[in-house]
Write a protein that holds these residues in place. Structure first.
Motif, PDB file in Angstrom:
ATOM      1  N   LYS A   8       0.831  -1.209   0.000  1.00 20.38           N
ATOM      2  CA  LYS A   8       0.000   0.000   0.000  1.00 20.38           C
ATOM      3  C   LYS A   8       0.860   1.251   0.000  1.00 20.38           C
ATOM      4  O   LYS A   8       0.573   2.214  -0.712  1.00 20.38           O
ATOM      5  CB  LYS A   8      -0.929   0.023   1.218  1.00 20.38           C
TER       6      LYS A   8
ATOM      7  N   SER B 285      -8.783  -0.479   0.045  1.00 18.41           N
ATOM      8  CA  SER B 285      -8.624  -1.878  -0.349  1.00 18.41           C
ATOM      9  C   SER B 285      -8.314  -2.075  -1.829  1.00 18.41           C
ATOM     10  O   SER B 285      -8.000  -3.186  -2.242  1.00 18.41           O
ATOM     11  CB  SER B 285      -9.863  -2.688   0.031  1.00 18.41           C
TER      12      SER B 285
ATOM     13  N   SER C  24      -6.685  -4.896  -6.555  1.00 19.55           N
ATOM     14  CA  SER C  24      -6.478  -4.958  -5.109  1.00 19.55           C
ATOM     15  C   SER C  24      -4.986  -5.085  -4.826  1.00 19.55           C
ATOM     16  O   SER C  24      -4.204  -5.491  -5.676  1.00 19.55           O
ATOM     17  CB  SER C  24      -7.239  -6.139  -4.499  1.00 19.55           C
TER      18      SER C  24
ATOM     19  N   SER D 102      -3.638  -7.161  -2.886  1.00 21.01           N
ATOM     20  CA  SER D 102      -3.259  -8.570  -2.820  1.00 21.01           C
ATOM     21  C   SER D 102      -2.879  -9.118  -4.199  1.00 21.01           C
ATOM     22  O   SER D 102      -2.110 -10.066  -4.303  1.00 21.01           O
ATOM     23  CB  SER D 102      -4.383  -9.406  -2.213  1.00 21.01           C
TER      24      SER D 102
END
Length: 84
Positions: free
Chosen positions: A12, A47, A65, A67
Motif C-alpha cells: 500500500k 482496499s 487490489s 493482494s
C-alpha cells in the motif's frame, strides 16, 4: 510454502508513492500470457487502487487490489519522467 518478506502495508505504501504518476502495468493472465500497458495511477483507496490506461482502446480491468500485487498477478513500475 515460500514466505514473502513483503506485507500488504508495504505494498500500500509503495502504491501510495506512485499516486498520480505515470506507470507501466503488467498483468499476468495465466498460461504464460502477459499484457503490458502504460497508465496513470488515478486513485488510491483502502482496499483497491485504480489505474487509467493511456490507450483509449484498452478495455481491461482498471481497479486492482493490493493482494493482486502481492500474489504476482499485477506488477506496476513507475515510469521515468516523460517529456510531454
Amino acid at each position: 510454502m515460500i514466505k514473502t518478506s513483503t506485507s500488504i502495508s508495504s505494498v500500500k505504501q509503495a502504491v501510495r508513492e506512485c499516486s498520480n504518476c505515470d506507470i507501466m502495468v503488467k498483468l499476468n493472465l495465466g498460461r504464460n500470457k502477459f499484457v503490458t500497458f502504460p497508465a496513470t495511477l488515478s486513485g488510491v483507496y483502502p482496499s483497491i487502487f485504480t489505474v487509467e490506461p493511456r490507450d483509449k482502446n484498452f478495455l481491461g480491468k482498471t481497479a486492482y487490489s493490493y493482494s493482486e500485487i502481492l500474489c504476482g498477478r499485477v506488477e506496476i513500475e513507475k515510469c521515468a519522467v516523460s517529456s510531454k
